[in-house]
Write an enzyme that holds these catalytic residues in place. Structure first.
Site, short mmCIF file in Angstrom:
data_model
loop_
_atom_site.label_atom_id
_atom_site.label_comp_id
_atom_site.label_asym_id
_atom_site.label_seq_id
_atom_site.Cartn_x
_atom_site.Cartn_y
_atom_site.Cartn_z
N GLU A 75 -18.97 -6.68 -3.60
CA GLU A 75 -19.42 -8.03 -3.30
C GLU A 75 -20.87 -7.96 -2.79
O GLU A 75 -21.17 -7.15 -1.91
CB GLU A 75 -18.55 -8.69 -2.23
CG GLU A 75 -18.89 -10.14 -2.03
CD GLU A 75 -18.00 -10.87 -1.02
OE1 GLU A 75 -18.24 -12.06 -0.78
OE2 GLU A 75 -17.07 -10.23 -0.48
N GLY A 124 -19.33 -5.51 7.83
CA GLY A 124 -18.22 -5.19 8.72
C GLY A 124 -17.03 -4.65 7.99
O GLY A 124 -16.44 -3.64 8.38
N ALA A 125 -16.66 -5.33 6.89
CA ALA A 125 -15.50 -4.91 6.11
C ALA A 125 -15.50 -5.70 4.81
O ALA A 125 -16.25 -6.66 4.64
CB ALA A 125 -14.20 -5.16 6.89
N MET A 126 -14.61 -5.31 3.89
CA MET A 126 -14.52 -5.97 2.59
C MET A 126 -13.07 -6.11 2.18
O MET A 126 -12.29 -5.17 2.28
CB MET A 126 -15.31 -5.16 1.55
CG MET A 126 -15.27 -5.74 0.16
SD MET A 126 -15.96 -7.42 0.13
CE MET A 126 -15.10 -8.08 -1.29
N ASN A 148 -11.31 -6.31 -0.57
CA ASN A 148 -10.82 -5.93 -1.90
C ASN A 148 -9.29 -5.97 -1.97
O ASN A 148 -8.60 -5.48 -1.08
CB ASN A 148 -11.27 -4.50 -2.23
CG ASN A 148 -12.70 -4.26 -1.86
OD1 ASN A 148 -13.60 -4.89 -2.37
ND2 ASN A 148 -12.90 -3.32 -0.94
N HIS A 156 -9.32 -11.19 9.60
CA HIS A 156 -10.17 -11.90 8.64
C HIS A 156 -10.00 -11.34 7.23
O HIS A 156 -9.77 -12.09 6.27
CB HIS A 156 -11.63 -11.79 9.08
CG HIS A 156 -12.59 -12.48 8.18
ND1 HIS A 156 -13.02 -13.77 8.39
CD2 HIS A 156 -13.21 -12.07 7.04
CE1 HIS A 156 -13.86 -14.12 7.44
NE2 HIS A 156 -13.99 -13.10 6.60
N GLU A 157 -10.11 -10.03 7.09
CA GLU A 157 -10.02 -9.44 5.75
C GLU A 157 -8.62 -9.59 5.18
O GLU A 157 -8.47 -9.82 3.97
CB GLU A 157 -10.43 -7.96 5.80
CG GLU A 157 -11.80 -7.70 6.39
CD GLU A 157 -12.92 -8.52 5.78
OE1 GLU A 157 -12.83 -8.90 4.59
OE2 GLU A 157 -13.91 -8.80 6.49
N GLU A 188 -15.34 -18.04 2.76
CA GLU A 188 -15.71 -17.47 4.05
C GLU A 188 -15.52 -18.46 5.20
O GLU A 188 -15.01 -18.09 6.26
CB GLU A 188 -17.14 -16.95 4.01
CG GLU A 188 -17.35 -15.77 3.08
CD GLU A 188 -16.50 -14.56 3.43
OE1 GLU A 188 -15.92 -14.51 4.53
OE2 GLU A 188 -16.43 -13.64 2.59
#
Length: 853
Positions: free
Chosen positions: A124, A256-258, A260, A292-293, A315
């Site tokens: 992303e 921070g993070a993704m 996937n 969140h992820e 988001e």
């Protein structure tokens, strides 16, 4: 520059993809400098699109072979991809290609890259095009199967494991997804494993994958994941939809993070935690970001965005969901205040400068530059306002309809609002302006009191200042939560939501026995700036009596800000009314310790600077720093006994726990310590540092020492103790720069960039020094411009290696127009020097151009 005249991408130019993808099969033969990627993609013509060529995005790829339906073709890629003439293509066909890439050389950390021997991906927003040729856009969704070949022991990708053998593993993701959600990880990893039973009884295997030696610091991330999964079932009715959920901790990561699908990749700092190495803030961030992820599984993955202009759709909604989760896990009142503090510090600042943009922008040059506080935090505030306007039942009905109607689709803001209009019968066309108009609305409040008739009238007027490209703003729908208090502090009108739709709105209450005291914008019901002429006595009254926790805190915050502005102007000192009210708040044991800690926190130097700008004055960062220090010393002197009692009373006996109760007690204890250190020269802090058994108190004590000019021996001891731990060393770098005295901050940062442990190519380490310098307002803005020059030097050095991180840190310059001519000139010169750098990335080029105007 690489692209001297980049053409903007415009929302108005959107067209559907000419071809859709029915399935993707990828094979990776991993090698650090020569990874081979074979793709097999089934295309079919899109009946809803106009006939046009098929553009396959691709950057930095060496094309080895390509076929259509098994027939070799000669393709000529350009710098950004290759084009297949649409008229020559059948309505359905198989495309196959083999390319070669070099993950070890990919320092931008976008696409497939390596981190200390581990292969990992970040796709992303547009990273997949650095892996293979593909229509890399979010509205092209397809199921993926992946085969990974490598001698490394752990080979992961999206979805469910389907087969494995010696040196290979295969994964099958049955849910259609855009390419930006593709993920692959391969490395020498160990798993902290657990399991989860969904509401329908399905078993899900859970794994947190880390480097050997880090597996003992995964328990809190796993606990956060399980609580997130259960909460999403209970609050939103969303079950997880695969057999396995994997999280991987990566040291080199831009964000921070993704999220996937089924394989979340995290910055290590948001996974690894123990009481000895992580602070309460770290535990809180891990809980929030894991949630969140995970929540993206439905709001972002199962339903994604049609194009990158709709980024706020996934988001903003997911941030709101993680805020709801955190409020349920911890103190809702404290969480709301913390969210507002973050919004004002980051998003309001964005709205007030050259980088202002709508929550849904209408154009961009580089999409990576729009992962902003406006898209995320203001996007979440819009969802919160929508929920306030339609009510909890209306919100639940709209969300259910959204999931039912759009599962498996790539959607727009219009799709999101349409389900609420249908579910509730409301016309949301004016509300949609929140997505289209940039800037923070101003809400001017006036009161009228007729003692003879007991009539009280509250008048609200809204306006939004001009922002780049939007000089004129139309009225927006603003939900304003209002309550009324009587002279004795009793609530005589419970919270009522005024729904503003016009420029001006009045509320009149008849037959009041005495003039009421209004409590405006309870719960921060809308992301606006309230302009209300209120006396210090009124603020002190609300600080003592308001029944809404946010408004009570806001009254004290506003009073502190006014005092600080007066101190900057004329050297005035805090009066006894404020200090006594703060002392009462500190000692009120009915209040959450975390709330009391927030009340003790002084407004930031940036907050004071903006208050001066709002008053039409030019802020002097050094004068602000001096005034804020005098303010805190006055509090320390006036409240020494109460602070000492709080410091003792808030000690948390027994083993460390990161739960909200103990974290709140530590927050108040350390807030008291910071003030007490101004009285005792740091004696208590030195003793706490020496005996601390957790990182929260050790870092809090070190910070208290550095704030009073002490702690050099503790700084050295801290590094000796933690030199082996990369994440703790990040803290060591950051605290020294962030809390350095203004006159020494730049040299402190400069000297730390020469330290053997400073790895400028690691985003966390780079931010720990150069990012920390930008947060030290007086140091960064010290006379002479040395801070500006140092940051510009490092951004220029970093840009060819990691343009995303360089562009994001360049926002330290976004407020340059607020300062005096000398500082303006120095900041502008730094920006122009960056912009003039040969071969500047598109990321940093766009940011400097927007800031310079």
């Amino acid at each position: 520059m690489k692209d001297a005249t980049p053409q903007p991408i415009r929302l108005a130019d959107y067209t559907p993809p000419p071809f859709l993808v029915e399935g993707v099969a990828l094979t990776f033969r991993l090698a650090p400098r020569a990874t081979r990627v074979t793709s097999r993609i089934r295309f079919r013509r899109n009946p809803d699109a106009q006939a046009q060529d098929l553009r396959l995005d691709g950057e930095g790829l060496r094309l080895i072979s390509a076929t259509i339906d098994g027939v070799p073709i000669t393709a000529q890629p350009d710098a950004t991809g290759l084009t297949l003439p649409g008229g020559d293509l059948p309505d359905a066909f198989d495309w196959a290609a083999e390319v070669e890439i070099a993950p070890e050389e990919n320092t931008a950390l976008e696409g497939l890259y390596m981190s200390n021997g581990m292969y990992c991906t970040q796709c992303e927003a547009e990273g997949f095009r650095k892996i293979t040729f593909y229509p890399d856009r979010p509205d092209v969704m397809a199921p993926f199967t992946v085969r990974v070949e490598s001698e490394l022991p752990v080979l992961l990708s999206n979805g469910n494991p389907s087969a494995q053998g010696d040196g290979w593993a295969e994964w099958d993701d049955p849910w259609p997804k855009p390419a930006y959600l593709f993920a692959l990880v391969a490395g020498d990893l160990v798993a902290h494993s657990d399991a989860f039973a969904t509401a329908s009884g399905r078993a899900v295997a859970l794994n947190v994958w880390v480097r050997p030696g880090d597996e003992g610091r995964c328990a809190y991330a796993m606990d956060s994941l399980k609580r997130s999964m259960r909460w999403d079932e209970e609050a939103y009715g969303r079950e997880y939809d695969l057999d396995v959920f994997n999280i991987v901790a990566v040291d080199d990561f831009n964000m921070g993070a993704m999220e996937n699908k089924g394989l979340n990749v995290f910055n290590s700092k948001y996974v690894l935690a123990s009481s000895e190495t992580a602070t309460d803030a770290d535990f809180d961030n891990i809980e929030r970001i894991v949630a969140h992820e995970y929540f993206h599984n439905w709001t972002g993955n199962r339903i994604t965005c049609r194009d990158w202009f709709q980024l706020c759709l996934k988001e903003g909604l997911t941030v709101f969901r993680d805020q709801q989760f955190s409020a349920d896990m911890r103190s809702a009142a404290v969480k709301r205040i913390e969210d507002v503090l973050s919004l004002r510090a980051r998003q309001f600042r964005e709205d007030q400068g050259p980088l202002a943009h709508p929550v849904r922008p209408d154009s961009y040059h580089e999409i990576n530059n729009f992962y902003t506080a406006t898209v995320y935090e203001k996007g979440a505030e819009i969802i919160r306002m929508l929920r306030t306007l339609v009510g909890e039942d209306g919100y639940d009905a709209g969300v259910r309809l959204y999931f039912d109607r759009h599962d498996g689709q790539a959607c727009t803001i219009e799709d999101w609002l349409a389900v609420f209009a249908e579910a509730t019968g409301r016309d949301l066309s004016q509300f949609a302006r929140w997505y289209a108009q940039a800037g923070t609305p101003r809400l001017r409040v006036t009161e009228d009191w007729d003692e003879g008739t007991g009539r009280f009238t509250l008048t609200l007027e809204q306006s939004t200042p001009p922002t780049p490209g939007q000089p004129d703003k139309a009225p927006q729908v603003i939900p304003v939560a209002v309550g009324l208090l009587g002279p004795a502090g009793d609530e005589i009108m419970a919270t009522r939501v005024i729904e503003m739709t016009d420029t001006r709105h009045s509320l009149t209450i008849e037959g009041m026995p005495a003039r009421p005291v209004p409590s405006i914008l309870r719960g921060f019901s809308a992301p606006v700036v309230v302009e209300h002429a209120v006396t210090p006595e009124r603020r002190a009254f609300l600080m003592a009596h308001d029944t809404d926790p946010f408004s009570r805190w806001e009254a004290g915050r506003g009073l502190a800000r006014e005092i600080l502005v007066a101190m900057v102007r004329d050297g005035a000192a805090p009066g006894p009314d404020y200090l006594d009210a703060l002392a009462v708040t500190l000692s009120d044991e009915r209040l959450d310790p975390a709330f009391r800690a927030l009340c003790l926190r002084a407004p930031s130097e940036d907050d004071i600077a903006q208050a001066l700008v709002d008053a039409g004055e030019t802020p002097d960062p050094m004068a602000i720093h001096t005034a804020r220090e005098r303010f805190q010393r006055a509090i320390a002197a006036h409240m020494d006994d109460g602070l000492a009692r709080a410091f003792i009373a808030m000690e948390t006996p027994g083993p460390y726990s990161p739960d909200a109760r103990d974290a709140g007690r530590r927050a108040l204890r350390l807030a008291a310590l910071a003030y007490l250190s101004r009285n005792d020269g740091g004696d208590r802090a030195a003793r706490l540092f020496a005996g601390a058994d957790n990182m929260t108190e050790q870092m809090g004590a070190l910070g208290a020492l550095l704030q009073v000019g002490a702690g050099q021996s503790e700084v050295a001891r801290f590094h000796r103790q933690w030199a082996h731990d990369r994440l703790v060393v990040d803290k060591w770098f950051a605290v020294q720069v962030a809390l350095a005295a203004p006159e020494s901050a730049v040299e402190t940062a400069r000297s730390l960039t020469r330290h053997p442990d400073f790895d400028w190519k690691n985003p966390n380490r780079f931010r720990s020094v150069l990012g920390a310098l930008a947060t030290n307002a007086a140091g960064f803005h010290a006379p002479g411009g040395a801070g500006y020059a140092l940051l510009a030097d490092w951004l220029i050095q970093l840009d060819p290696v990691n343009p995303q991180t360089a562009a994001r840190l360049s926002t330290a310059f976004e407020t340059w127009r607020r300062y005096d001519p000398a500082r303006q000139g120095a900041m502008r010169a730094a920006l122009e020097r960056i912009r003039a750098t040969p071969d500047l990335s598109r990321d940093l080029s766009e940011m400097t151009a927007r800031m310079l105007g």
